[in-house]
Design an enzyme around this catalytic site. Structure first.
Site, PDB file in Angstrom:
ATOM      1  N   SER A 105       7.675 -13.704  -9.414  1.00  0.00           N
ATOM      2  CA  SER A 105       8.031 -12.311  -9.175  1.00  0.00           C
ATOM      3  C   SER A 105       7.200 -11.705  -8.045  1.00  0.00           C
ATOM      4  CB  SER A 105       7.788 -11.529 -10.465  1.00  0.00           C
ATOM      5  OG  SER A 105       8.021 -10.167 -10.256  1.00  0.00           O
TER       6      SER A 105
ATOM      7  N   ASN B 186      12.380  -9.610 -14.007  1.00  0.00           N
ATOM      8  CA  ASN B 186      11.013  -9.230 -14.375  1.00  0.00           C
ATOM      9  C   ASN B 186      10.984  -7.716 -14.582  1.00  0.00           C
ATOM     10  OD1 ASN B 186       8.221  -8.177 -13.777  1.00  0.00           O
ATOM     11  ND2 ASN B 186       7.770 -10.363 -13.733  1.00  0.00           N
TER      12      ASN B 186
ATOM     13  N   CYS C 211       0.225  -5.836 -14.352  1.00  0.00           N
ATOM     14  CA  CYS C 211       0.042  -5.446 -12.954  1.00  0.00           C
ATOM     15  C   CYS C 211      -1.319  -4.779 -12.798  1.00  0.00           C
ATOM     16  CB  CYS C 211       1.125  -4.481 -12.503  1.00  0.00           C
ATOM     17  SG  CYS C 211       0.771  -3.840 -10.849  1.00  0.00           S
TER      18      CYS C 211
ATOM     19  N   THR D  54       2.479 -17.196  -3.893  1.00  0.00           N
ATOM     20  CA  THR D  54       1.898 -16.921  -2.577  1.00  0.00           C
ATOM     21  C   THR D  54       2.403 -17.891  -1.500  1.00  0.00           C
ATOM     22  OG1 THR D  54      -0.017 -16.026  -3.709  1.00  0.00           O
ATOM     23  CG2 THR D  54      -0.330 -16.597  -1.399  1.00  0.00           C
TER      24      THR D  54
HETATM   25  C1  DHB Z   1       1.762  -6.107  -8.478  1.00  0.00           C
HETATM   26  C2  DHB Z   1       0.763  -6.864  -7.975  1.00  0.00           C
HETATM   27  C3  DHB Z   1       0.345  -7.960  -8.638  1.00  0.00           C
HETATM   28  O1  DHB Z   1      -0.625  -8.747  -8.155  1.00  0.00           O
HETATM   29  C4  DHB Z   1       0.908  -8.313  -9.817  1.00  0.00           C
HETATM   30  O2  DHB Z   1       0.425  -9.394 -10.393  1.00  0.00           O
HETATM   31  C5  DHB Z   1       1.925  -7.576 -10.348  1.00  0.00           C
HETATM   32  C6  DHB Z   1       2.355  -6.453  -9.665  1.00  0.00           C
HETATM   33  C7  DHB Z   1       2.107  -4.903  -7.741  1.00  0.00           C
HETATM   34  O3  DHB Z   1       1.172  -4.249  -7.237  1.00  0.00           O
HETATM   35  O4  DHB Z   1       3.280  -4.540  -7.607  1.00  0.00           O
END
Ligand code: DHB
Length: 314
Positions: A21, A99, A130, A266
């Site tokens: 996601s 998600n 998040c 990533t």
């Molecule tokens: C977001 C960033 C993240 O690292 C994550 O794991 C879930 C959401 C975000 O900032 O949207």
């Protein structure tokens, strides 16, 4: 012929590599460069009830072997998703996992209930972790009772696969994995990003507007492996391993420590075809080893538990 597929609550995924996601949008931005039908599945960017602009810039910083982000759940909102994004996703021959992120238990329920009425969604992944929002996010995901409560409420609303995405920003992730298994989750996915920070020494300021953000990429892979291994010691439901997977061998590491499938995140920012290439690399690895079913690799790590520090407190 190698068997690559796995099943979650009766839903078959053609292979064990999904895209994570937030790293693949809604699947439509890369259609000219990636054959997305060669993925096991696509996890959409987190969906909330209303559209969100997310956090102010700067929202992404490169760090050694990693990426630090603070997007703040920027997304089109569930209504626009259904109208503008889902029609394309429905044309694909891969599993679509919606998600969901929310700032209240009720919002999770409302988003899922609305999505339940739509064709083309194969399952849900619940973001309780998040790191970049003030409401919900980590305050839910680091509270085991709350994580369990969210799972119980959502379980009652759907017969589709329900995956809870866990944060590593807790002392014992295995407790959370067990709690959501008890509450009826079909799988856990882990790890979400690790809280991190980067500093500009010249300006004497944090590089991210929100000061801290979520760290991802190869920098977190050893930690992710340890967390997946830990969770795998205590749950029977499948684990979807996430954290810095760049190559097929990285993915195999996750299978060996107990993951049934993986998500690539990533790496998509470097090469949007990373997931499909990793799936292909896993096939080649398995064939070279004479493996007939990737399931043979799941949890196949050989360890001496007498020497395991983890097992002393688990
Ligand atoms: C977001 C960033 C993240 O690292 C994550 O794991 C879930 C959401 C975000 O900032 O949207």
């Amino acid at each position: 012929m190698l068997k690559e597929s796995f099943i979650l609550r009766g839903v078959e995924f053609k292979n064990r590599v999904l895209v994570a996601s937030g790293t693949f949008g809604y699947g439509n931005e890369v259609k000219e460069v990636v054959d997305v039908n060669r993925l096991g599945g696509i996890c959409t960017k987190s969906l909330s009830w209303k559209p969100r602009d997310g956090n102010p810039p700067r929202r992404i910083v490169e760090t050694p072997s990693g990426m630090l982000n603070s997007i703040g759940l920027a997304n089109v909102g569930v209504h626009a998703f259904i109208k503008e994004k889902l029609p394309y996703l429905r044309t694909l021959d891969t599993r679509i996992i919606a998600n969901i992120a929310a700032s209240s238990v009720q919002e999770y329920c409302d988003v899922l209930t609305l999505l339940e009425q739509e064709e083309g969604i194969d399952g849900y992944e619940i973001n309780v972790s998040c790191p970049n929002v003030k409401e919900g996010g980590l305050s839910f995901g680091t509270d085991c009772a709350m994580t369990k409560q969210i799972t119980l409420r959502l379980r009652a609303l759907t017969e589709k696969p329900l995956i809870i995405k866990l944060t590593p920003n807790v002392t014992h992730i295995s407790e959370f994995a067990r709690a959501v298994e008890d509450a009826g989750a079909d799988a856990v996915s882990l790890i979400n990003t690790v809280v991190g920070m980067a500093v500009d020494v010249h300006k004497r300021k944090p590089k991210l507007s929100t000061v801290t953000g979520g760290l991802s990429g190869p920098a977190i892979k050893p930690m992710a492996l340890a967390k997946v291994y830990e969770a795998a010691q205590v749950v029977n439901i499948p684990i979807i391993g996430i954290g810095g997977i760049m190559t097929a061998e990285d993915a195999i590491e996750f299978l060996l420590v107990g993951a049934t499938a993986v998500q690539v995140g990533t790496a998509n920012f470097i090469d949007p075809a990373a997931g499909t290439k990793i799936a292909e690399g896993m096939r080649q690895f398995a064939e070279r080893q004479g493996i007939t079913d990737l399931e043979q690799l799941v949890g196949a790590l050989e360890t001496n538990k007498d020497f395991s520090v983890l097992h002393s407190w688990l």
